[in-house]
Design a protein around this motif. Structure first.
Motif, short mmCIF file in Angstrom:
data_model
loop_
_atom_site.label_atom_id
_atom_site.label_comp_id
_atom_site.label_asym_id
_atom_site.label_seq_id
_atom_site.Cartn_x
_atom_site.Cartn_y
_atom_site.Cartn_z
N GLY A 1 -9.86 -7.17 -91.03
CA GLY A 1 -9.19 -8.45 -91.30
C GLY A 1 -7.91 -8.26 -92.08
N ALA A 2 -7.92 -7.36 -93.07
CA ALA A 2 -6.72 -7.09 -93.86
C ALA A 2 -5.64 -6.42 -93.00
N LEU A 3 -6.03 -5.58 -92.06
CA LEU A 3 -5.07 -4.96 -91.15
C LEU A 3 -4.45 -6.02 -90.25
N ILE A 4 -5.26 -6.92 -89.75
CA ILE A 4 -4.77 -7.98 -88.85
C ILE A 4 -3.79 -8.89 -89.57
N ASN A 5 -4.09 -9.24 -90.83
CA ASN A 5 -3.18 -10.15 -91.53
C ASN A 5 -2.03 -9.45 -92.24
N GLY A 6 -1.95 -8.13 -92.08
CA GLY A 6 -0.80 -7.39 -92.58
C GLY A 6 -0.82 -7.05 -94.05
N THR A 7 -1.95 -7.21 -94.72
CA THR A 7 -1.99 -6.89 -96.15
C THR A 7 -2.30 -5.43 -96.42
N VAL A 8 -2.70 -4.66 -95.40
CA VAL A 8 -2.89 -3.22 -95.54
C VAL A 8 -2.23 -2.50 -94.37
N ASP A 9 -1.94 -1.23 -94.58
CA ASP A 9 -1.36 -0.40 -93.53
C ASP A 9 -2.41 0.41 -92.80
N ILE A 10 -3.50 0.73 -93.50
CA ILE A 10 -4.58 1.55 -92.93
C ILE A 10 -5.90 0.90 -93.31
N ALA A 11 -6.80 0.78 -92.35
CA ALA A 11 -8.13 0.24 -92.63
C ALA A 11 -9.18 1.21 -92.09
N ASN A 12 -10.16 1.51 -92.91
CA ASN A 12 -11.31 2.29 -92.43
C ASN A 12 -12.36 1.32 -91.91
N ALA B 1 -4.48 -9.02 -83.81
CA ALA B 1 -3.50 -8.12 -84.44
C ALA B 1 -2.21 -8.12 -83.63
N ARG B 2 -2.33 -7.99 -82.33
CA ARG B 2 -1.14 -7.98 -81.46
C ARG B 2 -0.37 -9.29 -81.55
N ALA B 3 -1.09 -10.41 -81.65
CA ALA B 3 -0.43 -11.72 -81.77
C ALA B 3 0.39 -11.79 -83.05
N GLY B 4 -0.02 -11.03 -84.07
CA GLY B 4 0.71 -10.98 -85.34
C GLY B 4 1.73 -9.87 -85.40
N GLY B 5 1.99 -9.20 -84.27
CA GLY B 5 2.99 -8.15 -84.24
C GLY B 5 2.51 -6.79 -84.69
N ILE B 6 1.19 -6.60 -84.74
CA ILE B 6 0.63 -5.32 -85.17
C ILE B 6 -0.08 -4.68 -83.98
N GLU B 7 0.28 -3.45 -83.69
CA GLU B 7 -0.36 -2.71 -82.61
C GLU B 7 -1.36 -1.74 -83.24
N PRO B 8 -2.67 -2.08 -83.25
CA PRO B 8 -3.65 -1.21 -83.90
C PRO B 8 -3.87 0.08 -83.10
N VAL B 9 -4.01 1.17 -83.83
CA VAL B 9 -4.30 2.47 -83.24
C VAL B 9 -5.56 2.99 -83.92
N GLU B 10 -6.59 3.28 -83.12
CA GLU B 10 -7.86 3.74 -83.68
C GLU B 10 -7.99 5.26 -83.55
N PHE B 11 -8.48 5.89 -84.62
CA PHE B 11 -8.77 7.32 -84.65
C PHE B 11 -10.20 7.51 -85.11
N THR B 12 -10.99 8.24 -84.35
CA THR B 12 -12.33 8.59 -84.80
C THR B 12 -12.21 9.83 -85.67
N VAL B 13 -12.69 9.72 -86.91
CA VAL B 13 -12.56 10.84 -87.84
C VAL B 13 -13.89 11.51 -88.17
N ALA B 14 -15.01 10.87 -87.79
CA ALA B 14 -16.32 11.46 -88.09
C ALA B 14 -17.40 10.77 -87.27
N GLY B 15 -18.53 11.42 -87.18
CA GLY B 15 -19.72 10.83 -86.60
C GLY B 15 -20.67 10.47 -87.73
N ASP B 16 -21.53 9.50 -87.49
CA ASP B 16 -22.45 9.06 -88.54
C ASP B 16 -23.78 8.67 -87.91
N ALA B 17 -24.84 9.01 -88.59
CA ALA B 17 -26.17 8.56 -88.19
C ALA B 17 -26.53 7.34 -89.02
N ILE B 18 -27.14 6.37 -88.39
CA ILE B 18 -27.70 5.24 -89.12
C ILE B 18 -29.17 5.59 -89.37
#
Length: 193
Positions: free
Chosen positions: A16-27, A40-57
């Motif tokens: 949500g913070a990424l979408i509204n432009g209050t942060v540059d990076i969101a985990n 995000a795109r409607a607000g002029g932000i093109e989100p780019v996702e990077f997978t940095v780890a795997g996790d077990a629940i």
């Protein structure tokens, strides 16, 4: 000469913070939804996702609970309120107390979609009796003190004061404990990357 401020609040909060432009990076511990990407795109932000780890629940219970393995369908029945007593699963005659992260948590959404709904289109939801916990520590704390409780959390948050349950994708599949190795090799059925 860069200042970095880190805050928490769940995947939904970060996205949500990424979408509204209050942060540059969101985990986030989940992928962005198409609706979130569109907003995000409607607000002029093109989100780019990077997978940095795997996790077990990890599925966790009190150390005294004799249950040590469950299938995903059984977990769905537990967390939707279809099964409400440990005796129905071969345990003691005690009520089951279900614990979940709050709805803004990526872990909550993943568990809802992949465990409760079994990865299928469904309208199944958490039982209204489920206790929503604001943090991973909240789940750990309740598991430590309540012998009737069952919860789930990212494996990195699980400590020795909780019993981890082996999980099977179904009645004919093997029961697997969550570890870095079982996430990596794909054998643990509740893992995300």
């Amino acid at each position: 000469q860069v200042q970095v401020a880190v805050t928490g609040g769940g995947s939904g909060t970060g996205i949500g913070a990424l979408i509204n432009g209050t942060v540059d990076i969101a985990n986030a511990s989940r992928d962005m939804s198409q609706d979130e990407i569109d907003r995000a795109r409607a607000g002029g932000i093109e989100p780019v996702e990077f997978t940095v780890a795997g996790d077990a629940i990890a599925v966790v219970v009190h150390l005294s609970n004799p249950i040590d393995r469950l299938t995903i369908p059984q977990l769905s029945d537990i967390f939707t309120g279809k099964v409400t007593n440990w005796q129905e699963l071969g345990g003691e005659d005690r009520p089951i107390v279900t614990l979940s992260r709050e709805t803004n948590s990526g872990t909550h959404i993943y568990f809802l979609e992949e465990v409760i709904r079994g990865g299928e289109e469904s309208d199944l939801i958490f039982s209204p009796d489920t206790l929503l916990m604001p943090s991973s520590e909240g789940i750990s704390s309740e598991i430590r003190r309540n012998p009737n409780a069952i919860g789930y959390d990212g494996l990195g948050y699980v400590g020795p004061e909780q019993k981890v349950v082996a999980v099977s994708a179904g009645p004919d599949a093997p029961y697997v404990l969550p570890t870095a190795e079982t996430v990596q090799d794909g054998s643990y059925p509740i893992a995300r990357g």
